[in-house]
Design an enzyme around this catalytic site. Sequence first.
Site, PDB file in Angstrom:
ATOM      1  N   GLY A 242       0.830  -1.190   0.000  1.00  0.00           N
ATOM      2  CA  GLY A 242       0.000   0.000   0.000  1.00  0.00           C
ATOM      3  C   GLY A 242       0.872   1.250   0.000  1.00  0.00           C
ATOM      4  CB  CYS A 308      -6.423  23.547  21.316  1.00  0.00           C
ATOM      5  SG  CYS A 308      -7.367  24.762  20.407  1.00  0.00           S
TER       6      CYS A 308
END
Length: 358
Positions: A242, A308
């Site tokens: 992959g 954050c």
Amino acid sequence: MNEHAIDLNSYPAYIYDLAGLEDHIAVIRASLRSTDLFYAAKANPDAEILRTLAPHVDGIEVSSGGELNHVRKTLPKTPTVFGGPGKTNEELALARRASRIHVESPSELARLAPLGSADVLLRANLPLRTPNAALTMSGPFGMDEDALNECAFLLTDHPQITLHGIHAHLASGLDAPAMLKLAYRIAEWALPWLKAQGVDNPELNLGGGMAVDYLRPHNRFDWESYGAGLSLIPAKTRIEPGRAITAYHGWYVTDVLDVKTTHGETYIILRGGTHHLRTPVTKGHNQPFKVLTTSGPESPATLVGQLCTPKDVFARDVLVPPLTPGDVIAFTMAGAYAWNISHHDFLMHPKPAFHYIR
Ligand SMILES: *Cc1c(COP(=O)(O)O)cnc(C)c1O
């Protein structure tokens, strides 16, 4: 590049280079000779990527019912093989239409058997050491020899299940010589075992995990020597890479929102974040990048996103030219395990745009 398709005024954006991907997969296909090539959809299941790869691969490897349905819808004619731990009964029923099911345990085989005919490989978890691997797939994946023997015994009662061979995806992040050495050791164990079970024309699926070097992107997996080496194994060989297929053909492009120095550290705050490109966090690396809009004397800075959390870091203490808001940065090698493994909804920022170079 088709400028109508790519609106570079909107950031962040993923850009997939389908033309480059097609060249790359054609070279891989040619290097592999008689080895079957399946693409592992979990690396990047984007429909345009699947359609680009389809003419050059023997099929797609899927790891869930969701992937199976997506691939069937996107590529109705392309063969699939179905793997993955923890298959539900619904998934096993769907998987019977795959050309091969990779069985993970004796109890999975026992749940598959009543559903009717199926073509299977047994996934082996052999005690082979893989010293330089980025990940070793021990733990819950596949079966040891005792469990494989238990499956062989179960199969004698279930002639509707056809055993074709062994699947062994044992490690990832290995270069071609290391992968080949592992393949030979798998074959050395698996071929006599399959012969003892009466399997004619044995198949070996050797998995994926071909190394991608994010720090030295030009250091590529040697498909040519791997393909030549695999051709010496006296069995039908198959692989299902992959990352090493799609990693190189995606970029995450975004712009600078703010530049600040805090406690002596310079931070470049970029639009977007690792909720779009989680790769550097999961791999623990600095994502490679190019500054597209400016140049000049370089100094160290940390490239972060809008989240954050102190974990929202693309690259730490890297050298950058003097950057100001509006400058554009392209993170490279963002074509595999990037957007599709990221936690998109965290903080509810807008999603990136997607563009395709054809
Ligand atoms: C993830 C996975 C692959 C693909 O691995 P890459 O590192 O992306 O090449 C192939 N086979 C199995 C069973 C996997 O779990």
